[in-house]
Scaffold this active site. Sequence first.
Site, PDB file in Angstrom:
ATOM      1  CB  CYS A 137      -0.936   0.000   1.217  1.00 59.67           C
ATOM      2  SG  CYS A 137      -1.999   1.452   1.276  1.00 59.67           S
ATOM      3  CB  CYS A 140      -0.599   2.498   4.030  1.00 64.18           C
ATOM      4  SG  CYS A 140      -2.058   1.769   3.304  1.00 64.18           S
ATOM      5  CG  ASP A 141       3.174   1.220   4.386  1.00 65.26           C
ATOM      6  OD1 ASP A 141       2.693   1.690   5.427  1.00 65.26           O
ATOM      7  OD2 ASP A 141       3.019   0.036   4.048  1.00 65.26           O
TER       8      ASP A 141
END
Length: 316
Positions: A137, A140-141
């Site tokens: 992701c 997300c990261d």
Amino acid sequence: MADNVIVIGSGPAGLTAAIYLARAGLSPFVYEGFQSGGMPGGQLMTTGAVENFPGFPKGVDGQLLMSDMKEQAARFGARMSMEDVSGVDLSARPFKVTSMSGETKQCRSLIVATGATARRLPLESERRLWTKGISACAVCDGALPIFRNKPLAVIGGGDSAIEEAMHLTQFASKVYIIHRRDELRAGAIMRKRASEHPKIEILWNKVVEEFVGDSVLVSLRLKDTKSAQMSELKVSGAFEAIGHVPNTSFLAGQLQTSDTGYIVTKPGSTAASVDGVFAAGDVQDSKYRQAVTAAGSGCMAALDAERWLVRQGEQL
Ligand code: NDP
């Protein structure tokens, strides 16, 4: 006696639904899951720091966020069991939900929030370096310090791969898209964006044979699918975007799903195709797939279920 509502799933969607239902006095029962479709708590349990969940200016550990959501649901009286559901019977009300232990519970309404599982490459080195430079992701990261101003790779050739690559261009020095064929699966607009972006380079006909690194990812060993030639690509991060599989097998086809397997909900609502059944989170969302959107749809499902029970004149 039938429960008012059973929630299947304990990611942000399931637990947010449980918080709302419990606060409304509906005493929900939550099957948190155990193994099937990932661990209880969902995909955030295997994500490192979560930096885009509102309310946490310094970021929050994914596992901590989920254990806090669970504690919040329990505080208001949600009952929980860390079991997988093996099957449901939605042919008549009350619905029946059977868990792996063989126990069957009945419920007036049901919320399915079982999420989706990111497909991952079946390599030992991938397991070893997961969260140490490998993620599924980018949203997300991608902004984490370890990826800043570094060359990064996205694996896959669909819309998600391009979207992830575009997102990563904000942080990376360069983004390679590694695709196993010589044509992208992504739609025309996304293909154009990727090919025109100065930071993106597409490596065609390549598959990852090994993720290389001791404690963190340092490079990828690539194989050309046409010539079988091997090469090494230095990257500090690799984002797998090879598709997701919604966790619906226990439904055995009793709810309408899209051609990619996601539960179909009525537009503007979380109502699934069977009256009294609601779906929230990634199991019905192939597009946004964020913890905060999952939590939002879990809230919607709880409100939809509560209002549905009231409309039915069900005894609450
Ligand atoms: P897709 O299934 O569309 O694409 C998966 C990609 O991964 C394909 O290119 C596939 O290769 C590749 N792949 C699959 N398995 C492997 C493997 N083992 N090794 C290497 N490569 C592999 O998934 P997406 O997540 O991209 O998209 C899912 C759905 O969501 C689609 O319908 C998409 O259109 C939609 N979506 C829409 C967006 C938007 O509108 N903005 C954004 C994101 C997704 P191959 O092509 O060879 O099969």
